[in-house]
Design a protein around this motif. Sequence first.
Motif, PDB file in Angstrom:
ATOM      1  N   GLN A 163      82.762  50.686 -40.546  1.00 54.66           N
ATOM      2  CA  GLN A 163      82.045  51.187 -39.146  1.00 54.66           C
ATOM      3  C   GLN A 163      80.641  51.792 -39.281  1.00 54.66           C
ATOM      4  N   LEU A 164      80.214  52.193 -40.441  1.00 59.41           N
ATOM      5  CA  LEU A 164      79.401  52.252 -41.174  1.00 59.41           C
ATOM      6  C   LEU A 164      78.198  50.769 -41.914  1.00 59.41           C
ATOM      7  N   VAL A 165      79.378  50.258 -42.147  1.00 61.22           N
ATOM      8  CA  VAL A 165      78.835  48.569 -42.961  1.00 61.22           C
ATOM      9  C   VAL A 165      78.283  47.648 -41.184  1.00 61.22           C
ATOM     10  N   LEU A 166      78.612  48.348 -40.496  1.00 55.12           N
ATOM     11  CA  LEU A 166      78.369  47.958 -38.786  1.00 55.12           C
ATOM     12  C   LEU A 166      77.374  47.960 -38.530  1.00 55.12           C
ATOM     13  N   SER A 167      77.482  49.816 -38.614  1.00 54.00           N
ATOM     14  CA  SER A 167      76.289  50.304 -38.107  1.00 54.00           C
ATOM     15  C   SER A 167      74.643  49.812 -38.558  1.00 54.00           C
ATOM     16  N   PHE A 168      74.652  50.522 -39.695  1.00 54.66           N
ATOM     17  CA  PHE A 168      73.163  49.362 -41.085  1.00 54.66           C
ATOM     18  C   PHE A 168      73.050  47.632 -40.733  1.00 54.66           C
ATOM     19  N   SER A 169      73.981  47.349 -40.611  1.00 51.21           N
ATOM     20  CA  SER A 169      73.683  46.132 -40.120  1.00 51.21           C
ATOM     21  C   SER A 169      73.462  45.958 -38.384  1.00 51.21           C
ATOM     22  N   MET A 170      73.975  46.589 -37.925  1.00 50.39           N
ATOM     23  CA  MET A 170      73.176  46.790 -36.458  1.00 50.39           C
ATOM     24  C   MET A 170      71.726  47.301 -35.967  1.00 50.39           C
ATOM     25  N   ALA A 171      71.288  48.268 -37.278  1.00 51.35           N
ATOM     26  CA  ALA A 171      69.966  49.143 -37.225  1.00 51.35           C
ATOM     27  C   ALA A 171      69.192  48.053 -37.365  1.00 51.35           C
ATOM     28  N   LEU A 172      69.300  47.043 -38.550  1.00 56.52           N
ATOM     29  CA  LEU A 172      68.423  46.254 -39.066  1.00 56.52           C
ATOM     30  C   LEU A 172      68.328  44.802 -37.946  1.00 56.52           C
ATOM     31  N   VAL A 173      68.579  45.253 -37.276  1.00 54.11           N
ATOM     32  CA  VAL A 173      69.123  43.435 -36.154  1.00 54.11           C
ATOM     33  C   VAL A 173      67.819  43.822 -35.370  1.00 54.11           C
ATOM     34  N   LEU A 174      68.499  45.701 -34.625  1.00 54.79           N
ATOM     35  CA  LEU A 174      67.622  46.469 -33.782  1.00 54.79           C
ATOM     36  C   LEU A 174      66.061  46.392 -34.266  1.00 54.79           C
ATOM     37  N   ILE A 175      66.012  46.428 -35.581  1.00 56.02           N
ATOM     38  CA  ILE A 175      64.318  46.908 -36.031  1.00 56.02           C
ATOM     39  C   ILE A 175      63.764  45.795 -35.946  1.00 56.02           C
ATOM     40  N   GLY A 176      64.668  44.754 -36.091  1.00 58.15           N
ATOM     41  CA  GLY A 176      64.549  42.782 -35.682  1.00 58.15           C
ATOM     42  C   GLY A 176      63.565  42.977 -34.508  1.00 58.15           C
ATOM     43  N   ILE A 177      64.837  43.509 -33.533  1.00 57.19           N
ATOM     44  CA  ILE A 177      64.244  43.282 -32.145  1.00 57.19           C
ATOM     45  C   ILE A 177      62.981  43.677 -31.842  1.00 57.19           C
ATOM     46  N   VAL A 178      63.435  45.032 -31.992  1.00 53.38           N
ATOM     47  CA  VAL A 178      61.428  45.881 -31.826  1.00 53.38           C
ATOM     48  C   VAL A 178      60.695  45.011 -32.682  1.00 53.38           C
ATOM     49  N   LEU A 179      60.597  44.783 -33.463  1.00 50.32           N
ATOM     50  CA  LEU A 179      59.080  43.834 -33.935  1.00 50.32           C
ATOM     51  C   LEU A 179      58.468  43.329 -32.372  1.00 50.32           C
ATOM     52  N   ILE A 180      60.278  41.916 -32.313  1.00 53.75           N
ATOM     53  CA  ILE A 180      59.801  41.007 -31.716  1.00 53.75           C
ATOM     54  C   ILE A 180      58.165  40.886 -30.533  1.00 53.75           C
ATOM     55  N   PRO A 181      58.012  42.529 -30.450  1.00 58.28           N
ATOM     56  CA  PRO A 181      56.770  42.403 -28.793  1.00 58.28           C
ATOM     57  C   PRO A 181      55.547  42.581 -29.697  1.00 58.28           C
ATOM     58  N   MET A 182      55.957  43.082 -30.993  1.00 56.14           N
ATOM     59  CA  MET A 182      54.600  43.835 -31.488  1.00 56.14           C
ATOM     60  C   MET A 182      53.467  43.069 -31.790  1.00 56.14           C
ATOM     61  N   GLN A 183      52.396  43.349 -31.373  1.00 57.09           N
ATOM     62  CA  GLN A 183      51.185  42.248 -32.261  1.00 57.09           C
ATOM     63  C   GLN A 183      50.811  43.625 -33.130  1.00 57.09           C
ATOM     64  N   LEU A 184      51.472  42.042 -34.686  1.00 56.96           N
ATOM     65  CA  LEU A 184      50.899  42.818 -35.627  1.00 56.96           C
ATOM     66  C   LEU A 184      49.815  41.871 -36.495  1.00 56.96           C
ATOM     67  N   PRO A 185      49.170  42.348 -37.230  1.00 57.61           N
ATOM     68  CA  PRO A 185      48.268  41.375 -38.060  1.00 57.61           C
ATOM     69  C   PRO A 185      48.664  40.791 -39.015  1.00 57.61           C
ATOM     70  N   GLY A 186      49.842  39.709 -38.745  1.00 60.89           N
ATOM     71  CA  GLY A 186      50.349  39.014 -39.374  1.00 60.89           C
ATOM     72  C   GLY A 186      49.255  37.564 -40.403  1.00 60.89           C
ATOM     73  N   HIS A 187      48.805  37.838 -41.615  1.00 54.18           N
ATOM     74  CA  HIS A 187      48.129  37.348 -42.048  1.00 54.18           C
ATOM     75  C   HIS A 187      48.992  35.851 -42.730  1.00 54.18           C
ATOM     76  N   GLY A 188      48.789  36.308 -43.941  1.00 53.77           N
ATOM     77  CA  GLY A 188      49.525  35.153 -44.687  1.00 53.77           C
ATOM     78  C   GLY A 188      50.823  35.747 -45.950  1.00 53.77           C
ATOM     79  N   VAL A 189      51.244  34.905 -46.375  1.00 58.83           N
ATOM     80  CA  VAL A 189      52.418  34.077 -47.400  1.00 58.83           C
ATOM     81  C   VAL A 189      51.995  34.848 -48.388  1.00 58.83           C
TER      82      VAL A 189
END
Length: 186
Positions: free
Chosen positions: A42-68
């Motif tokens: 259950q912990l593996v699933l929760s840690f995995s879901m946390a990473l996915v949810l953080i990624g979802i939260v990042l989608i609408p954010m306006q971040l000053p992404g510049h380069g590689v």
Amino acid sequence: MTPEDDPGWPRGLSIFVVLVPGGMQWYMRRHRKGDGLFLLRQLVLSFSMALVLIGIVLIPMQLPGHGVFPWLPILAAIGVLCTGLNHAVERPLDCSTDEKLVGSYRTRFFLRIAFAETVALFGFVFAFIGAARWIYYLGAAFSLIRFWTVAAPTRSALARDQETLNAAGCSRLLVAALRGPTGRDP
């Protein structure tokens, strides 16, 4: 089901219970009390879901992404460093008693999760301090792959660990120890 039997992975809505504060504790008290192996899964699933949810939260954010550069090489170096450090600090499972076997397995499990998750967390920080947003997704992908190939207590991983214990002359059963009385309340 005997303690030597593998209880399998959480199914259905129980996977999402971890998203509710206190949900995992409620679920474990009600359904799988004392099953340490099920809790680790259950912990593996929760840690995995946390990473996915953080990624979802990042989608609408306006971040000053510049380069590689320099972010991608730094993230790659962190991934290599974390993988190497994981191998350097990992100890063999202690088979002297069931309690020590469970304790050494849990320690190894959480160290593997911590080293794997570090890469995603650095990717998250990099996305906020100037890297392109996708740097987090790259770090999260690395972390998720490490979660599921190195840390997760899958049936095949448990079987490999049991073979290693058997080859070392240990007669204890890893699944039974994780699920038994010493596997409670991690």
